[in-house]
Design an enzyme around this catalytic site. Structure first.
Site, mmCIF file in Angstrom:
data_model
loop_
_atom_site.group_PDB
_atom_site.id
_atom_site.type_symbol
_atom_site.label_atom_id
_atom_site.label_comp_id
_atom_site.label_asym_id
_atom_site.label_seq_id
_atom_site.Cartn_x
_atom_site.Cartn_y
_atom_site.Cartn_z
ATOM 1 N N ASP A 11 6.769 -6.111 -3.173
ATOM 2 C CA ASP A 11 6.436 -5.285 -4.337
ATOM 3 C C ASP A 11 7.076 -5.908 -5.568
ATOM 4 O OD1 ASP A 11 5.967 -3.307 -6.214
ATOM 5 O OD2 ASP A 11 7.174 -1.773 -5.215
ATOM 6 N N SER B 27 6.171 5.204 -8.333
ATOM 7 C CA SER B 27 5.754 4.159 -9.262
ATOM 8 C C SER B 27 6.047 4.568 -10.714
ATOM 9 C CB SER B 27 4.270 3.846 -9.042
ATOM 10 O OG SER B 27 3.899 2.672 -9.710
ATOM 11 N N HIS C 44 3.749 -2.021 -2.435
ATOM 12 C CA HIS C 44 3.702 -1.019 -3.494
ATOM 13 C C HIS C 44 2.561 -0.030 -3.238
ATOM 14 C CE1 HIS C 44 4.675 0.564 -7.453
ATOM 15 N NE2 HIS C 44 3.375 0.737 -7.621
#
Length: 401
Positions: A341, A189, A371
């Protein structure tokens, strides 16, 4: 007592409401993901309410939730785990105990958390790093960089660069028995964003060029220019990570000015003088046809935000803004993207641009992924998709490092 019962009843009603909000049907372990999504929606609602009431800032709820997952450094019969500092940066080290006739590879893992939360101490990251060190007989270094909004850009990047450069010193590598030719930087991320930027900067630095053998980006956030790419629109409300929460939290890395967050949500935050950068993130040029669907490219509105935020056009925030000559110098890369995501298209575009630049890229697109999947590969959820991504991550390292 009546007040507590009332609050509990209200929470149950709220949870029941959110848990039945539809999510994509093709997600594995559908009900587990629904529960995770409901929890995130409630956290977002509470964060909004508490901030409007002046009780706490929006990000504080998420910082508290993630801090609840922190673990102590526990060694076992195979791995010595130590919390210490390298170059004044807090790190958790994972050092294999068994004897080795060769120098070991090393992995520097940079955690995610929208630049505002998270830590190497979290159970999910500790589990990933512990398993990686144990299965592959590698040294793992996990830094805790300074977090926004207390420490905005470029504090997190400065910490990561400082740590990596310190670790790459011959005497430090020798101290931990690390092979200088087999070092990988990885992150998930926002940690994937930092990984991409650190790798780009090191390859541009003559002193550190070619000292990183590989980089791994797990569902990375790679640009702050266009927040209405197809994936941002298709998965605006999640599952798990919504567009609003992602923008509200991550823009704190740039500024705590609420006007910036509002502008980014409207996609009219890019200054007119940055028009030339749009070519690097134009999804109509780089996104595979499969993911364009019926979306029509619309250029972000330029010049509407009067305040100046230079970091918006900085490739140290948005590594997708690096030019092709910079990308050509990058090492072997592994990228994981997840279908459900908002950040999916960031990763897909980077895959295309790296391949166009001649960089060796391995790409795994997880069709039923969400995600942050690796964050749910441990108790209490044990999402199978998170476990599979973890296995893919370790297998790629084993074959390429």
């Amino acid at each position: 007592m009546e007040y507590k019962a009332l609050c509990f009843g209200f929470f149950c009603i709220l949870f029941a409401y959110y848990v039945y909000i539809p999510i994509p049907e093709n997600i594995e372990e559908y009900w587990k993901v629904r529960i995770i999504h409901a929890g995130m929606e409630i956290a977002s609602l509470m964060a909004t309410l508490f901030e409007s009431m002046g009780l706490m800032k929006f990000e504080d709820i998420f910082v508290m939730i993630m801090a609840l997952q922190n673990t102590m450094p526990v060694s076992d019969e195979n791995i010595t785990v130590i919390d210490t500092e390298l170059s004044d940066i807090p790190v958790r080290l994972y050092l294999p105990k068994r004897n080795s006739e060769r120098q070991r590879p090393a992995i520097i893992f940079i955690h995610g958390g929208t630049f505002t939360a998270g830590s190497f101490k979290m159970h999910c990251f500790d589990s990933l790093n512990r398993e990686t060190a144990n299965k592959l007989d590698v040294v793992v270094v996990a830094p805790d960089y300074r977090l926004a909004p207390q420490y905005p850009f470029p504090a997190a990047l400065e910490d990561c660069i400082s740590l990596v450069k310190f670790f790459l010193q011959e005497k430090v590598l020798a101290q931990y028995g690390v092979d200088p030719a087999r070092i990988c930087i990885s992150g998930d991320s926002s940690g994937g964003a930092l990984t991409a930027v650190v790798t780009q900067l090191l390859q541009d630095d003559p002193e550190y060029k070619n000292k990183i053998k590989a980089q791994i980006l797990l569902y990375p956030a790679l640009q702050a220019i266009d927040t209405l790419m197809p994936s941002y629109q298709e998965y605006e409300h999640g599952p798990f990570l919504s567009r609003k929460v992602a923008i509200m939290l991550s823009c704190l890395y740039l500024s705590d000015d609420k006007q910036l967050a509002k502008a980014i949500l409207k996609n009219n935050h890019v200054p007119e003088e940055s028009r030339h950068l749009l070519k690097f993130v134009n999804w109509s040029d780089f996104l595979p046809e499969k993911y364009k669907k019926n979306y029509v490219y619309t250029e972000p509105v330029l010049g509407k935000l009067k305040a100046s935020y230079p970091a918006l056009a900085d490739s140290r925030v948005s590594p997708l803004l690096a030019n092709d000559s910079q990308l050509q110098r990058l090492p072997s890369t592994y990228i994981v993207t997840c279908e459900h995501d908002i950040l999916r298209d960031d990763g897909l575009i980077y895959v295309t641009r790296l391949r166009n630049a001649g960089v060796p890229v391995t790409h795994d697109h997880i069709e039923d992924g969400i995600h942050g999947a690796v964050s749910f590969a441990t108790s209490p959820f044990y999402l199978q998709i998170g476990l599979r991504i973890k296995e893919k991550y370790i297998r790629w390292l084993e074959e390429n490092l």
